[in-house]
Design a protein around this motif. Structure first.
Motif, mmCIF file in Angstrom:
data_model
loop_
_atom_site.group_PDB
_atom_site.id
_atom_site.type_symbol
_atom_site.label_atom_id
_atom_site.label_comp_id
_atom_site.label_asym_id
_atom_site.label_seq_id
_atom_site.Cartn_x
_atom_site.Cartn_y
_atom_site.Cartn_z
ATOM 1 N N ASP A 1 0.791 -1.231 -0.144
ATOM 2 C CA ASP A 1 -0.017 -0.131 0.136
ATOM 3 C C ASP A 1 0.849 1.179 -0.059
ATOM 4 O OD1 ASP A 1 -1.491 2.346 1.559
ATOM 5 O OD2 ASP A 1 -3.074 0.897 0.978
ATOM 6 N N THR A 2 0.567 2.052 -0.699
ATOM 7 C CA THR A 2 1.365 3.530 -0.911
ATOM 8 C C THR A 2 1.373 4.226 0.447
ATOM 9 O OG1 THR A 2 -0.540 4.905 -1.679
ATOM 10 C CG2 THR A 2 0.924 3.840 -3.393
ATOM 11 N N SER A 3 0.585 3.977 1.750
ATOM 12 C CA SER A 3 0.655 4.567 2.807
ATOM 13 C C SER A 3 2.183 4.012 3.921
ATOM 14 C CB SER A 3 -0.482 4.358 3.872
ATOM 15 O OG SER A 3 -0.386 3.102 3.778
ATOM 16 N N MET A 4 2.643 3.063 2.884
ATOM 17 C CA MET A 4 3.947 2.528 3.567
ATOM 18 C C MET A 4 5.103 2.500 2.861
ATOM 19 S SD MET A 4 2.898 -1.556 3.802
ATOM 20 C CE MET A 4 2.182 -1.459 5.563
ATOM 21 N N THR A 5 6.242 2.321 3.465
ATOM 22 C CA THR A 5 7.472 2.001 2.689
ATOM 23 C C THR A 5 8.066 0.858 3.079
ATOM 24 O OG1 THR A 5 7.511 4.109 2.093
ATOM 25 C CG2 THR A 5 9.627 2.814 1.618
ATOM 26 N N THR B 1 2.158 1.379 -10.300
ATOM 27 C CA THR B 1 1.120 2.013 -9.528
ATOM 28 C C THR B 1 -0.218 1.831 -9.925
ATOM 29 O OG1 THR B 1 3.121 3.198 -8.609
ATOM 30 C CG2 THR B 1 0.855 3.938 -7.905
ATOM 31 N N VAL B 2 -0.987 1.014 -9.103
ATOM 32 C CA VAL B 2 -2.282 1.199 -9.356
ATOM 33 C C VAL B 2 -3.260 1.673 -8.206
ATOM 34 C CG1 VAL B 2 -4.466 0.130 -10.285
ATOM 35 C CG2 VAL B 2 -2.261 -0.587 -10.948
ATOM 36 N N GLY B 3 -3.915 2.736 -8.242
ATOM 37 C CA GLY B 3 -4.777 3.180 -6.963
ATOM 38 C C GLY B 3 -3.723 3.440 -5.762
ATOM 39 N N LYS B 4 -4.066 3.035 -4.909
ATOM 40 C CA LYS B 4 -2.973 3.047 -3.717
ATOM 41 C C LYS B 4 -2.191 1.867 -3.441
ATOM 42 C CE LYS B 4 -6.817 5.236 -1.089
ATOM 43 N NZ LYS B 4 -7.659 5.143 0.050
ATOM 44 N N MET B 5 -1.788 1.098 -4.542
ATOM 45 C CA MET B 5 -0.720 0.138 -4.463
ATOM 46 C C MET B 5 0.212 0.231 -5.291
ATOM 47 S SD MET B 5 -3.660 -3.336 -4.125
ATOM 48 C CE MET B 5 -2.451 -4.123 -2.927
ATOM 49 N N LYS B 6 1.498 -0.093 -4.876
ATOM 50 C CA LYS B 6 2.582 -0.428 -5.945
ATOM 51 C C LYS B 6 2.988 -1.699 -5.871
ATOM 52 C CE LYS B 6 4.746 4.130 -4.743
ATOM 53 N NZ LYS B 6 5.776 4.964 -4.416
ATOM 54 N N PHE B 7 3.592 -2.146 -7.039
ATOM 55 C CA PHE B 7 3.753 -3.311 -7.475
ATOM 56 C C PHE B 7 5.384 -3.717 -7.960
ATOM 57 C CE2 PHE B 7 -0.657 -3.241 -7.674
ATOM 58 C CZ PHE B 7 -1.134 -4.419 -6.965
ATOM 59 N N TYR B 8 6.112 -4.349 -7.482
ATOM 60 C CA TYR B 8 7.433 -4.547 -7.605
ATOM 61 C C TYR B 8 7.887 -5.954 -8.422
ATOM 62 C CZ TYR B 8 7.898 -0.507 -4.558
ATOM 63 O OH TYR B 8 7.607 0.633 -3.935
#
Length: 127
Positions: free
Chosen positions: A94-98, A110-117
């Motif tokens: 979730d983009t609220s965390m790193t 990055t889609v919505g509030k999610m980042k994929f690696y």
């Protein structure tokens, strides 16, 4: 539990409320892990791995029937054939965390509030 139920639960608890591409990307990333030697060989074992999916340890209940039906449908599709929400992602957050591992991976989407690696050549698990 069946692989379908396990994958649907992961989509539901990880990405319900997110755009559909993010939900597909979560499902794809989990299936990609199953296919990778670094993880277990089935969806249920992958989601049960300690410290992987926070919700799993708490075993919450499914409370939103529409979101559950959508998650189950996405899981069915992804288990039948690979979709193309991502090309290589096997991690997300979730983009609220790193998370500590984010700078060690390649950001694909990055889609919505999610980042994929995607795991990269310097992935600490490849050693």
């Amino acid at each position: 539990m069946t692989p379908l139920v396990c994958l649907a639960l992961a989509v539901y608890f990880e990405a319900r409320g997110e755009p559909e591409p993010a939900q597909f990307a979560v499902a794809e990333a989990l299936v990609r892990r199953v296919e990778d030697w670094r993880w277990k060989d089935d969806v249920c074992s992958v989601i049960a791995e300690p410290d992987q999916l926070e919700w799993y340890a708490h075993r919450p209940s499914v409370t939103e029937s529409r979101a559950w039906a959508k998650a189950r449908g996405i899981a069915e599709i992804v288990l039948r054939h690979r979709t193309r929400a991502t090309t290589c992602a096997d991690h997300w957050h979730d983009t609220s965390m790193t998370p500590w591992w984010a700078d060690k991976m390649e950001l694909e989407l990055t889609v919505g509030k999610m980042k994929f690696y995607c795991s990269n050549e310097d992935d600490w698990r490849k050693q």
